[in-house]
Design a protein around this motif. Sequence first.
Motif, mmCIF file in Angstrom:
data_model
loop_
_atom_site.group_PDB
_atom_site.id
_atom_site.type_symbol
_atom_site.label_atom_id
_atom_site.label_comp_id
_atom_site.label_asym_id
_atom_site.label_seq_id
_atom_site.Cartn_x
_atom_site.Cartn_y
_atom_site.Cartn_z
ATOM 1 N N ALA A 63 0.829 -1.206 0.000
ATOM 2 C CA ALA A 63 0.000 0.000 0.000
ATOM 3 C C ALA A 63 0.861 1.254 0.000
ATOM 4 O O ALA A 63 0.562 2.234 -0.707
ATOM 5 N N LEU A 64 1.940 1.234 0.765
ATOM 6 C CA LEU A 64 2.793 2.415 0.888
ATOM 7 C C LEU A 64 3.690 2.634 -0.324
ATOM 8 O O LEU A 64 4.272 3.708 -0.474
ATOM 9 N N THR A 65 3.804 1.615 -1.180
ATOM 10 C CA THR A 65 4.608 1.763 -2.388
ATOM 11 C C THR A 65 3.745 1.830 -3.642
ATOM 12 O O THR A 65 4.241 1.666 -4.759
ATOM 13 N N GLY A 66 2.442 2.083 -3.446
ATOM 14 C CA GLY A 66 1.560 2.336 -4.578
ATOM 15 C C GLY A 66 0.999 1.117 -5.271
ATOM 16 O O GLY A 66 0.436 1.229 -6.363
ATOM 17 N N HIS A 67 1.101 -0.063 -4.645
ATOM 18 C CA HIS A 67 0.571 -1.282 -5.246
ATOM 19 C C HIS A 67 -0.729 -1.671 -4.528
ATOM 20 O O HIS A 67 -0.800 -2.656 -3.796
ATOM 21 N N ASP A 68 -1.753 -0.864 -4.751
ATOM 22 C CA ASP A 68 -2.974 -1.007 -3.963
ATOM 23 C C ASP A 68 -3.697 -2.328 -4.202
ATOM 24 O O ASP A 68 -4.226 -2.925 -3.255
ATOM 25 N N ARG A 69 -3.755 -2.782 -5.426
ATOM 26 C CA ARG A 69 -4.461 -4.048 -5.683
ATOM 27 C C ARG A 69 -3.759 -5.211 -5.001
ATOM 28 O O ARG A 69 -4.408 -6.094 -4.419
ATOM 29 N N ASP A 70 -2.434 -5.230 -5.066
ATOM 30 C CA ASP A 70 -1.679 -6.278 -4.376
ATOM 31 C C ASP A 70 -1.855 -6.163 -2.862
ATOM 32 O O ASP A 70 -1.899 -7.170 -2.155
#
Length: 226
Positions: free
Chosen positions: A83-90
Amino acid sequence: QAVHEQGQLQEARQALEEALALNRSQSEIVAAGRVLTRLSLVLFRLGDRQSDAMIAEAVELLETQPPGPELVSAHAYLAGNQALTGHDRDAVVAAERAVALAAELGLPEPAFALHWRGLARLGLGEADGLEDVRRALQLALEQGLGRETAVIHYNLAGVVLSYEGPQAALDTLREGLAFCERRGTVEFALNTRAATLYTLAELGQTQQALDGIGLYRALRRVNPSP
């Protein structure tokens, strides 16, 4: 973990690396996975990109063992990293894995995972994610969690600012700061205090914000964490 919550991140890193080496040498796989999970967080806070590999290794190691709370935690922290690195779906996938696994094992619903799922859903444009974060805070308080509750308070204030405005965010931050001060969680007390000053300025309460800056600077000198 204790020095981590006091904001002494380099000391925490050293202790965790020593613990990891001992657990590896003794083939204590579950313990090593638990330490890797915490170490990945410390490295992330220090800006060290090895944190990504650390949390991935923690999950990989723990997946080779009978499932337990350590694996639930690892998936929750993996969700946070994503989430903190911009990979919301993962992040949503990892968080839901943690929630489902906890249910299968008869463990308490993992508040930290639920909160990351909510934040990731918000990042994907799903406004209902806010309810995930609110529920996560309630669960964290009920479960007596320390640092996790402080983090959820802080992140909830950030999304409340966007959805409900600065006054609601300020109220949430003040609740979070009071919690941090009761629990002695210096690391997030400093973050929360800084966000409180920013929000006061947003509300036009400039003098209160300026008055608080002196105290914040003094606390930073005592606890110079990143």
